[in-house]
Design a protein around this motif. Structure first.
Motif, short mmCIF file in Angstrom:
data_model
loop_
_atom_site.label_atom_id
_atom_site.label_comp_id
_atom_site.label_asym_id
_atom_site.label_seq_id
_atom_site.Cartn_x
_atom_site.Cartn_y
_atom_site.Cartn_z
N GLU A 285 -133.10 -69.61 -20.03
CA GLU A 285 -133.85 -68.37 -20.01
C GLU A 285 -135.31 -68.60 -19.61
OE1 GLU A 285 -130.24 -68.11 -22.18
OE2 GLU A 285 -131.96 -69.42 -22.57
N LEU A 286 -135.85 -69.77 -19.94
CA LEU A 286 -137.25 -70.06 -19.65
C LEU A 286 -137.49 -70.43 -18.19
CD1 LEU A 286 -138.16 -72.10 -22.86
CD2 LEU A 286 -138.82 -69.75 -22.33
N VAL A 287 -136.59 -71.22 -17.60
CA VAL A 287 -136.81 -71.66 -16.22
C VAL A 287 -136.32 -70.64 -15.20
CG1 VAL A 287 -136.76 -74.10 -16.83
CG2 VAL A 287 -134.63 -72.97 -16.14
N GLY A 288 -135.53 -69.66 -15.65
CA GLY A 288 -135.15 -68.57 -14.78
C GLY A 288 -133.87 -68.83 -14.00
N PRO A 289 -133.47 -67.84 -13.18
CA PRO A 289 -132.21 -67.93 -12.43
C PRO A 289 -132.26 -69.02 -11.37
CG PRO A 289 -133.49 -66.05 -11.68
CD PRO A 289 -134.21 -66.59 -12.89
N LEU B 273 -138.47 -85.08 -9.71
CA LEU B 273 -138.48 -85.82 -10.96
C LEU B 273 -139.66 -85.31 -11.78
CD1 LEU B 273 -137.61 -88.14 -12.87
CD2 LEU B 273 -139.12 -89.65 -11.55
N PHE B 274 -139.39 -84.88 -13.02
CA PHE B 274 -140.43 -84.45 -13.95
C PHE B 274 -140.56 -85.52 -15.03
CE2 PHE B 274 -138.59 -80.65 -12.09
CZ PHE B 274 -139.71 -79.89 -11.76
N ALA B 275 -141.70 -86.20 -15.07
CA ALA B 275 -141.96 -87.26 -16.05
C ALA B 275 -142.97 -86.74 -17.06
CB ALA B 275 -142.47 -88.51 -15.35
N ARG C 257 -142.89 -72.56 -23.07
CA ARG C 257 -143.03 -71.66 -21.92
C ARG C 257 -143.92 -72.27 -20.85
NH1 ARG C 257 -140.68 -66.92 -22.46
NH2 ARG C 257 -140.06 -66.23 -24.55
N GLN C 258 -145.00 -72.94 -21.26
CA GLN C 258 -145.85 -73.59 -20.26
C GLN C 258 -145.10 -74.69 -19.53
OE1 GLN C 258 -149.87 -74.74 -21.30
NE2 GLN C 258 -149.87 -73.33 -23.05
N VAL C 259 -144.36 -75.49 -20.30
CA VAL C 259 -143.60 -76.57 -19.68
C VAL C 259 -142.55 -76.00 -18.74
CG1 VAL C 259 -141.98 -78.46 -20.14
CG2 VAL C 259 -143.99 -78.16 -21.60
N ARG D 6 -140.21 -74.64 -13.44
CA ARG D 6 -139.76 -73.59 -12.52
C ARG D 6 -140.51 -73.65 -11.19
NH1 ARG D 6 -141.05 -69.72 -9.91
NH2 ARG D 6 -143.23 -69.88 -10.61
N ALA D 7 -141.84 -73.77 -11.26
CA ALA D 7 -142.64 -73.81 -10.04
C ALA D 7 -142.33 -75.07 -9.23
CB ALA D 7 -144.13 -73.76 -10.39
N GLY D 8 -142.13 -76.19 -9.93
CA GLY D 8 -141.80 -77.42 -9.22
C GLY D 8 -140.49 -77.34 -8.49
N LEU D 9 -139.48 -76.77 -9.14
CA LEU D 9 -138.17 -76.64 -8.50
C LEU D 9 -138.21 -75.67 -7.32
CD1 LEU D 9 -135.83 -76.59 -11.63
CD2 LEU D 9 -136.29 -78.49 -10.07
N ALA D 10 -139.11 -74.71 -7.40
CA ALA D 10 -139.25 -73.74 -6.30
C ALA D 10 -140.15 -74.27 -5.18
CB ALA D 10 -139.84 -72.43 -6.85
N GLY D 11 -140.70 -75.47 -5.35
CA GLY D 11 -141.56 -76.05 -4.33
C GLY D 11 -142.90 -75.37 -4.23
N GLU D 12 -143.39 -74.81 -5.34
CA GLU D 12 -144.65 -74.05 -5.31
C GLU D 12 -145.88 -74.94 -5.57
OE1 GLU D 12 -144.15 -70.82 -8.00
OE2 GLU D 12 -142.49 -69.92 -6.88
#
Length: 277
Positions: A64-68, A141-143, A263-265, A270-276
């Motif tokens: 729910e936090l990272v979205g569809p 990769l999220f470290a 939510r911040q994490v 979410r932004a990283g996966l979207a390439g933003e």
């Protein structure tokens, strides 16, 4: 109630709810290791690795936090939650020998890896081994809360301490107060299965030795708490280990930020996966 450890040592009750089943998992090894947090298919799959002592439930609620468009799959390491009877690995090489083949079979499209604290180290080495054996590289990769693997290990070494001292070290790391409100947590931490898992996790961490290898061809986001004590240089050194875009995101909290600032994490992910960026 099953107990788990929170934020690298604090004992907290694991959620009573069980992982959401998925009909996609038919491989017995995948059933043992993977906990799909939603029924979503397609999009990108995010494999999540928890901190020392914690289990897959640390990532409950993430869909729910990272979205569809994101299928969240938490990795259930042995020695915790519903795998409490399975001995925890105290060697990263031994852990990866079991985990990497499971993930290699599970990768059937674009994927990413998120690891917090000890989980960040496992995620990094998992990604390197997947790529080395011919599995497509992760997109991202999220470290989180971990210096670069080739930076010096700067934490106190605790895995060989006698049990009373080791228990106190875990209480200190987890912020367990010496008051009656925390009696149940202290008792849980003293329980043999959890204490053994924590000792194995810290031994895995403390005995890790970085070996040079090819940089990862993926995006890399490093997350850190503003009040954590990881040196900025150790965070910046992650840049040397990959060839894609790189960023460091600082969260306004300490070591516990992945739990306290969910939510911040999640927005960073979410932004990283979207390439933003």
């Amino acid at each position: 109630m099953t107990m788990t450890a929170d934020a690298d040592g604090a004992a907290t009750p694991a959620p009573r709810t069980t992982a959401i089943p998925t009909t996609a998992l038919t491989d017995p090894d995948q059933i043992r290791w993977l906990r799909d947090q939603n029924r979503r298919t397609g999009g990108i799959r995010l494999f999540c690795l928890p901190h020392a002592g914690a289990g897959a439930s640390a990532f409950r609620g993430w869909p729910e936090l990272v979205g569809p468009g994101v299928q969240v799959t938490a990795i259930q390491l042995p020695g915790r939650e519903d795998r409490i009877r399975d001995p925890a690995h105290d060697s990263l090489e031994d852990l990866l020998a079991e985990l990497v083949p499971v993930l290699a079979r599970a990768v059937d499209g674009p994927y990413a890896l998120f690891g917090h604290s000890m989980g960040a180290l496992i995620a990094f080495e998992t990604a390197r081994r997947l790529v080395a054996q011919g599995t497509p590289a992760p997109q991202h990769l999220f470290a989180s809360a971990h210096g670069a693997p080739h930076a010096p290990y700067r934490n106190r070494r605790v895995s060989t301490l006698p049990e009373p001292e080791f228990r106190r070290a875990m209480q200190s790391l987890g912020g367990i107060r010496e008051d009656s409100a925390k009696d149940s947590a202290k008792e849980a931490l003293s329980a043999s299965p959890l204490l053994s898992t924590l000792r194995a996790d810290f031994r895995l961490w403390e005995t890790y030795e970085y070996v040079d290898g090819a940089p990862l061809p993926c995006r890399l986001t490093v997350l850190s708490g503003a009040d954590d004590d990881i040196p900025p240089l150790d965070l910046a050194l992650w840049r040397e280990l990959h060839t894609g875009p790189f960023r460091i995101r600082v969260i306004d909290d300490g070591r516990h930020f992945v739990m306290r600032q969910r939510r911040q994490v999640a927005e960073v992910v979410r932004a990283g996966l979207a390439g933003e960026f």
